[in-house]
Structures are given as C-alpha cells and as structure tokens.
Design a protein around this motif. Structure first.
Motif, PDB file in Angstrom:
ATOM      1  N   VAL A  85       0.839  -1.204   0.000  1.00 21.02           N
ATOM      2  CA  VAL A  85       0.000   0.000   0.000  1.00 21.02           C
ATOM      3  C   VAL A  85       0.871   1.249   0.000  1.00 21.02           C
ATOM      4  CG1 VAL A  85      -1.712   1.325   1.286  1.00 21.02           C
ATOM      5  CG2 VAL A  85      -1.915  -1.167   1.146  1.00 21.02           C
ATOM      6  N   VAL A  86       1.817   1.320   0.938  1.00 17.72           N
ATOM      7  CA  VAL A  86       2.707   2.485   1.033  1.00 17.72           C
ATOM      8  C   VAL A  86       3.602   2.561  -0.196  1.00 17.72           C
ATOM      9  CG1 VAL A  86       4.575   3.540   2.367  1.00 17.72           C
ATOM     10  CG2 VAL A  86       2.647   2.469   3.548  1.00 17.72           C
ATOM     11  N   ARG A  87       4.122   1.410  -0.620  1.00 19.52           N
ATOM     12  CA  ARG A  87       5.041   1.370  -1.764  1.00 19.52           C
ATOM     13  C   ARG A  87       4.365   1.874  -3.032  1.00 19.52           C
ATOM     14  NH1 ARG A  87       6.753  -3.336  -0.742  1.00 19.52           N
ATOM     15  NH2 ARG A  87       5.298  -4.519  -2.022  1.00 19.52           N
ATOM     16  N   ASN A  88       3.146   1.460  -3.273  1.00 19.17           N
ATOM     17  CA  ASN A  88       2.462   1.861  -4.501  1.00 19.17           C
ATOM     18  C   ASN A  88       2.137   3.352  -4.513  1.00 19.17           C
ATOM     19  OD1 ASN A  88       2.571  -0.713  -5.510  1.00 19.17           O
ATOM     20  ND2 ASN A  88       0.477  -1.257  -4.922  1.00 19.17           N
ATOM     21  N   LYS A  89       1.777   3.920  -3.360  1.00 23.02           N
ATOM     22  CA  LYS A  89       1.533   5.359  -3.284  1.00 23.02           C
ATOM     23  C   LYS A  89       2.815   6.140  -3.548  1.00 23.02           C
ATOM     24  CE  LYS A  89      -2.364   5.234  -0.016  1.00 23.02           C
ATOM     25  NZ  LYS A  89      -2.800   5.604   1.367  1.00 23.02           N
ATOM     26  N   LEU A  90       3.922   5.650  -2.998  1.00 27.81           N
ATOM     27  CA  LEU A  90       5.218   6.309  -3.195  1.00 27.81           C
ATOM     28  C   LEU A  90       5.617   6.299  -4.665  1.00 27.81           C
ATOM     29  CD1 LEU A  90       8.000   7.432  -2.391  1.00 27.81           C
ATOM     30  CD2 LEU A  90       8.651   5.094  -1.725  1.00 27.81           C
ATOM     31  N   VAL A  91       5.536   5.138  -5.282  1.00 25.98           N
ATOM     32  CA  VAL A  91       5.952   5.006  -6.676  1.00 25.98           C
ATOM     33  C   VAL A  91       5.049   5.831  -7.598  1.00 25.98           C
ATOM     34  CG1 VAL A  91       6.180   3.360  -8.582  1.00 25.98           C
ATOM     35  CG2 VAL A  91       7.048   2.765  -6.315  1.00 25.98           C
ATOM     36  N   ALA A  92       3.773   5.903  -7.265  1.00 22.98           N
ATOM     37  CA  ALA A  92       2.851   6.704  -8.077  1.00 22.98           C
ATOM     38  C   ALA A  92       3.193   8.186  -7.999  1.00 22.98           C
ATOM     39  CB  ALA A  92       1.412   6.459  -7.623  1.00 22.98           C
ATOM     40  N   ASP A  93       3.582   8.669  -6.820  1.00 16.13           N
ATOM     41  CA  ASP A  93       3.900  10.092  -6.721  1.00 16.13           C
ATOM     42  C   ASP A  93       5.256  10.407  -7.345  1.00 16.13           C
ATOM     43  OD1 ASP A  93       2.447  12.392  -5.816  1.00 16.13           O
ATOM     44  OD2 ASP A  93       4.095  12.792  -4.436  1.00 16.13           O
ATOM     45  N   ILE A  94       6.175   9.461  -7.286  1.00 17.19           N
ATOM     46  CA  ILE A  94       7.426   9.645  -8.022  1.00 17.19           C
ATOM     47  C   ILE A  94       7.128   9.760  -9.513  1.00 17.19           C
ATOM     48  CG2 ILE A  94       9.563   8.491  -8.739  1.00 17.19           C
ATOM     49  CD1 ILE A  94       9.756   7.348  -5.898  1.00 17.19           C
ATOM     50  N   HIS A  95       6.222   8.935 -10.009  1.00 21.27           N
ATOM     51  CA  HIS A  95       5.821   8.988 -11.414  1.00 21.27           C
ATOM     52  C   HIS A  95       5.272  10.367 -11.760  1.00 21.27           C
ATOM     53  CE1 HIS A  95       3.310   8.067 -14.987  1.00 21.27           C
ATOM     54  NE2 HIS A  95       4.178   7.098 -15.206  1.00 21.27           N
ATOM     55  N   ARG A  96       4.467  10.923 -10.874  1.00 17.65           N
ATOM     56  CA  ARG A  96       3.918  12.265 -11.094  1.00 17.65           C
ATOM     57  C   ARG A  96       5.022  13.310 -11.187  1.00 17.65           C
ATOM     58  NH1 ARG A  96       2.879  16.595  -7.798  1.00 17.65           N
ATOM     59  NH2 ARG A  96       3.526  15.437  -5.928  1.00 17.65           N
ATOM     60  N   LEU A  97       6.054  13.161 -10.377  1.00 19.23           N
ATOM     61  CA  LEU A  97       7.111  14.168 -10.292  1.00 19.23           C
ATOM     62  C   LEU A  97       8.185  14.020 -11.371  1.00 19.23           C
ATOM     63  CD1 LEU A  97       7.511  14.241  -6.411  1.00 19.23           C
ATOM     64  CD2 LEU A  97       6.687  16.119  -7.839  1.00 19.23           C
ATOM     65  N   LEU A  98       8.293  12.843 -11.972  1.00 15.30           N
ATOM     66  CA  LEU A  98       9.263  12.637 -13.046  1.00 15.30           C
ATOM     67  C   LEU A  98       8.784  13.302 -14.338  1.00 15.30           C
ATOM     68  CD1 LEU A  98      10.380   8.903 -12.743  1.00 15.30           C
ATOM     69  CD2 LEU A  98      11.929  10.875 -12.811  1.00 15.30           C
ATOM     70  N   GLY A 158      16.426  -0.064  -5.630  1.00 15.34           N
ATOM     71  CA  GLY A 158      17.422  -1.028  -5.188  1.00 15.34           C
ATOM     72  C   GLY A 158      17.333  -2.336  -5.966  1.00 15.34           C
ATOM     73  N   HIS A 159      18.459  -3.041  -6.070  1.00 18.91           N
ATOM     74  CA  HIS A 159      18.480  -4.280  -6.838  1.00 18.91           C
ATOM     75  C   HIS A 159      17.593  -5.370  -6.233  1.00 18.91           C
ATOM     76  CE1 HIS A 159      22.262  -2.719  -8.847  1.00 18.91           C
ATOM     77  NE2 HIS A 159      21.542  -3.150  -9.846  1.00 18.91           N
ATOM     78  N   SER A 160      17.287  -5.253  -4.944  1.00 21.30           N
ATOM     79  CA  SER A 160      16.415  -6.245  -4.306  1.00 21.30           C
ATOM     80  C   SER A 160      14.949  -5.828  -4.358  1.00 21.30           C
ATOM     81  CB  SER A 160      16.835  -6.449  -2.854  1.00 21.30           C
ATOM     82  OG  SER A 160      16.701  -5.234  -2.118  1.00 21.30           O
ATOM     83  N   GLU A 161      14.656  -4.718  -5.034  1.00 21.73           N
ATOM     84  CA  GLU A 161      13.292  -4.195  -5.088  1.00 21.73           C
ATOM     85  C   GLU A 161      12.700  -4.392  -6.484  1.00 21.73           C
ATOM     86  OE1 GLU A 161      13.799  -0.623  -1.821  1.00 21.73           O
ATOM     87  OE2 GLU A 161      14.571  -0.302  -3.840  1.00 21.73           O
ATOM     88  N   THR A 162      11.372  -4.257  -6.573  1.00 22.34           N
ATOM     89  CA  THR A 162      10.697  -4.472  -7.850  1.00 22.34           C
ATOM     90  C   THR A 162       9.478  -3.567  -7.959  1.00 22.34           C
ATOM     91  OG1 THR A 162       9.589  -6.112  -9.256  1.00 22.34           O
ATOM     92  CG2 THR A 162       9.328  -6.361  -6.880  1.00 22.34           C
ATOM     93  N   LEU A 163       9.043  -3.318  -9.188  1.00 21.48           N
ATOM     94  CA  LEU A 163       7.832  -2.540  -9.437  1.00 21.48           C
ATOM     95  C   LEU A 163       6.729  -3.416 -10.034  1.00 21.48           C
ATOM     96  CD1 LEU A 163       9.199   0.827 -10.956  1.00 21.48           C
ATOM     97  CD2 LEU A 163       8.809   0.222  -8.560  1.00 21.48           C
TER      98      LEU A 163
END
Length: 272
Positions: free
Chosen positions: A221-234, A243-248
């Motif tokens: 839940v937190v991860r998806n909100k974070l990634v969505a707002d990064i998308h907005r700001l890019l 990180g290499h151990s992380e995924t989208l």
C-alpha cells in the motif's frame, strides 16, 4: 524482551508515522533501538516510553523516535551500475541541448548517495554551462545533519573511485576524516521528508529519481503510493532507480524497464 502487546502498539505507531512495516520477530531489534533514547530521557520501561511518546505535543520526541528506529545503511557509489547509467543518460540529453537537470535522492541517508550523484554530474558535464540541482531527503534528522556537514571517515568511502577522492574531497581537520568539497556540496540541498505520506511538496519535474533500498521496508500500500507520486514528479522519459532487491511488479502506474532496477517514465525521453 518487549511483550507482544507493547511491541504491537510500537509497530502500529511506526507504520502510521513512517510507513515502515516492522515484521513480527523484531522485538529485540526494536528494544535495542529505543533503549538508548529511553536512557537519555531517564525511562526504563518501553511501556513508559510509549506513554511519553503519546503525550508528545510538539512532535519533537516522535522525530527522535523515528531517528532511532530508521535503518541507515549506505555508502558512496553503492550499486555503481546506476551511476554509469546516470552518466550515459546525462551525456545523451546534454548532447541534445538540455542544460537544466533536476535530480532527487529520495532516501539520502547521511549523504553518500546524493554526493555520489553530484560527483558523477560534475565529472560528466562542464558545470559552467549547466543548471544542476540535487535534492536529498530522508525521514531522519540525525542523518540529515551529518549529510549537510559532508564529513566522513575514510572507511566510509567504500566504492568511491580514487580519482573522485582526489578531485572532490579534501582532508578534514580531524585525522582520517575527509570533507566533500564545497563545489559538490553546493549542488545538493537536504530536506526532511516522510516517504510514506505523498503527495510530496516538490513541484518537479525531475529528470532522475533515486529511490533505492527503502521500499523493502514498506508494504504494498505504502510502496504503490510512493511510486505513483514519483511517477507524477518525473518528467516524461525521466529515469527511476530503485534497489536491486526491489521491484515494481505491482506498481499502479506505468514504467518501462530499462534494466533490472532501472525504469523510465513513458513519454519522450529527450523532453526537458
């Protein structure tokens, strides 16, 4: 050891205030991390400390608490392939006429990541001809204070290439400590941000966002909100490093995979 009820109330508070999902079995870790803070303010019981936190009106103790429980593992040029890609894309965009670059180090910890970014930029571009600003953010005020100083033990240099050491650092007053040069520090601004509480106040757009080795502490839940707002700001075509151990894989917005842990926002990648 913390009893299960006390651990649960701390666990819920940590999730509410930072988004960090502290899993069961971390009782000893939590007790160790809050122990020093309890001793500093003269409390011996975790229950008493939780009550103290609950009565915190101005939020100062909450900040100290989050400082204590945050994990801050970092080093210069960690995951060096990302900096190679940063250099390649900078050169390509600069060759197409882009002169303004904005970069966000979202979990900057004690500064090694944003300073590694700044060194890469300075080594790639003729800085007299470019407008570059790098934002470094973290939830921990303690590590941000260290980051702003830009002074590190020689042992903290990690994978910092020798020519970068010579070009962008100098000996500090204390033996075996080195200071990042002002010309590098001037490229970076530090600010406290809680990554679990988007939308973020920055206007963007960013050309690059480094959000590495922090999402592993968040639930989906937190991860998806974070990634969505990064998308907005890019910007369209902007680059996200994780990180290499992380995924989208569960990401609610669309990114194009460039390489594992490197993603591009859809759109004209050469747009500025």
């Amino acid at each position: 050891m913390l009893d299960s009820q006390t651990f649960t109330v701390f666990k819920d508070l940590i999730y509410e205030k930072s988004g960090i999902n502290l899993k069961e079995g971390k009782e000893s870790l939590l007790e160790a991390r809050i122990g020093k803070r309890m001793r500093e303010i003269g409390l011996s019981s975790p229950k008493d400390y939780f009550e103290f936190l609950s009565r915190d009106q101005d939020g100062c103790e909450l900040v100290s608490f989050l400082d204590a429980i945050s994990t801050n593992v970092t080093q210069f040029f960690r995951e060096p392939q990302h900096f190679q890609i940063l250099e390649q894309v900078l050169k390509r965009w600069a060759s197409k006429g882009q002169t303004k670059f904005r970069i966000w180090s979202a979990a900057s910890s004690s500064g090694q990541e944003p300073y590694s970014i700044a060194m890469t930029v300075a080594n790639t571009l003729n800085m007299a001809n470019y407008d570059v600003k790098i934002l470094g953010t973290d939830i921990s005020t303690k590590v941000l204070s260290k980051a702003k100083l830009g002074i590190y033990d020689k042992k903290e240099f990690g994978d910092l290439p020798r020519h970068y050491q010579l070009a962008y650092t100098h000996s500090a007053l204390e033996p075996n400590y080195f200071e990042v040069d002002q010309k590098i520090r001037s490229l970076v601004t530090f600010s406290r941000i809680n990554l679990s509480t988007p939308p973020f106040p920055m206007k963007g757009p960013f050309d690059f966002v480094f959000c590495r080795n922090v999402m592993i502490y968040f639930d989906s839940v937190v991860r998806n909100k974070l990634v969505a707002d990064i998308h907005r700001l890019l910007k369209p075509g902007g680059i996200l490093f994780i990180g290499h151990s992380e995924t989208l894989t569960e990401c609610p917005v669309r990114y194009t995979t460039i390489k594992p842990s490197v993603y591009r926002k859809e759109g004209d990648e050469d747009g500025s």
